[in-house]
Design an enzyme around this catalytic site. Structure first.
Site, PDB file in Angstrom:
ATOM      1  N   SER A  46       0.827  -1.202   0.000  1.00 23.78           N
ATOM      2  CA  SER A  46       0.000   0.000   0.000  1.00 23.78           C
ATOM      3  C   SER A  46       0.864   1.256   0.000  1.00 23.78           C
ATOM      4  CB  SER A  46      -0.962   0.001   1.191  1.00 23.78           C
ATOM      5  OG  SER A  46      -0.252  -0.014   2.413  1.00 23.78           O
ATOM      6  N   GLU A  47       2.010   1.212   0.710  1.00 22.36           N
ATOM      7  CA  GLU A  47       2.967   2.311   0.674  1.00 22.36           C
ATOM      8  C   GLU A  47       4.381   1.782   0.875  1.00 22.36           C
ATOM      9  OE1 GLU A  47      -0.452   5.244   2.163  1.00 22.36           O
ATOM     10  OE2 GLU A  47       0.525   3.749   3.404  1.00 22.36           O
ATOM     11  N   SER A  48       5.315   2.473   0.277  1.00 21.42           N
ATOM     12  CA  SER A  48       6.745   2.243   0.483  1.00 21.42           C
ATOM     13  C   SER A  48       7.393   3.591   0.753  1.00 21.42           C
ATOM     14  CB  SER A  48       7.391   1.592  -0.741  1.00 21.42           C
ATOM     15  OG  SER A  48       6.818   0.330  -1.017  1.00 21.42           O
TER      16      SER A  48
END
Length: 303
Positions: A46-48
């Site tokens: 979903s996020e990095s």
């Protein structure tokens, strides 16, 4: 081609393979925006986050946050995960301390502590939540979530739109049963949800007072619209926006108010987020989001 170390943390949990996974790429000098976006798409989390030297030498790091499709100005689980990762990477095993991370939204002050188990981090909201205009019929809103109009709202709580950097429609639902039966209709949501800057469409943050765990104040689910849409197991930026909802509808007394929010249970990724709100003269003077994070993987990125 330079090799870079990466880590994967599960955030807002003290248990591996729960919470919200986060990719953390270290030593990102030399990576441009296009390369960061491509790596985030490769991780497909979903996020990095990408860790860069700070612009201000008094700060710990510059942190850029990417979904697989775009860069975020601010997000909660990347902030908590980055703070824990940087503390645990410190040469002195620095699992405690206070420092500032530079995000697109601005400087974010973080505090990291190590107890007997997983490392805990919290951060001051860089921007307090603001209420935005919202006018959506309950029947239309309920249909987008697969619920009946009478299941939207409880007590004096009504749907509202808030942003502490990222916009969310906070949707009160009747109880746990209603929350469990939500079926997010992305097309219907895209038709009704407002868009606030940079093409970001407000996500759906459904919550109820009934909870699975006795020490939780609220049960929540969060749905991100798009192609594809998805459910998020733990969302710090949504909890930050939700602080405005709590203050508006519950009108807590002055002082420090602490709330545990449970999320991700329906997904099999149980998460716990701690929201603290400082109330002065009935207004929000400050707020913090906190949670644990656990390292579950590490490796080398050749990109």
């Amino acid at each position: 081609m330079k090799s870079r170390k990466y880590l994967v943390y599960d955030v807002f949990t003290d248990t591996a393979l729960a919470g919200n996974p986060l990719g953390v790429v270290l030593d990102c000098e030399g990576l441009d925006t296009a390369a960061m976006q491509a790596i985030a798409r490769e991780f497909n989390l979903s996020e990095s986050v990408f860790i860069l030297p700070p612009d201000n030498p008094r700060h710990r790091a510059r942190v850029r946050i990417f979904t697989p499709d775009y860069e975020m100005p601010f997000a909660g689980h990347p902030t908590v995960g980055s703070a824990v990762a940087l503390a645990e990477q410190a040469a002195n095993d620095g699992t405690a301390g206070m420092f500032v991370l530079e995000e697109n939204i601005g400087p974010v002050r973080c505090a990291v502590t190590k107890g007997g188990g997983a490392t805990f981090a919290e951060f001051d909201l860089p921007k307090l939540p603001q209420q935005l205009d919202l006018s959506i019929d309950a029947a239309v809103l309920g249909a987008a979530l697969g619920l009946s109009p009478h299941e939207i709202g409880f007590e004096n709580h009504r749907p509202s739109l808030w942003s502490a950097g990222v916009p969310y429609v906070t949707v009160p639902v009747a109880n746990l049963d209603a929350a469990a039966r939500i079926r997010f209709d992305n097309n219907a949501w895209m038709d009704l949800a407002p868009s606030k800057g940079e093409g970001i469409v407000a996500s759906a943050y459904a919550y109820c007072r009934e909870t699975v765990h006795h020490d939780s104040a609220f049960h929540a689910r969060m749905f991100v619209p798009g192609n594809p849409s998805y459910e998020d197991p733990a969302t710090g930026s949504a909890a930050a926006a939700f602080a405005g909802t709590i203050l508006h509808f519950d009108e807590p007394v002055d002082g420090l108010q602490r709330y545990w929010i449970e999320q991700g249970i329906e997904m099999g990724r149980p998460s716990r987020l701690r929201l603290e709100v400082d109330v002065e003269s009935g207004k929000m003077a400050g707020a913090r989001i906190g949670g644990n994070a656990v390292k579950v993987a590490e490796g080398v990125l050749f990109a």
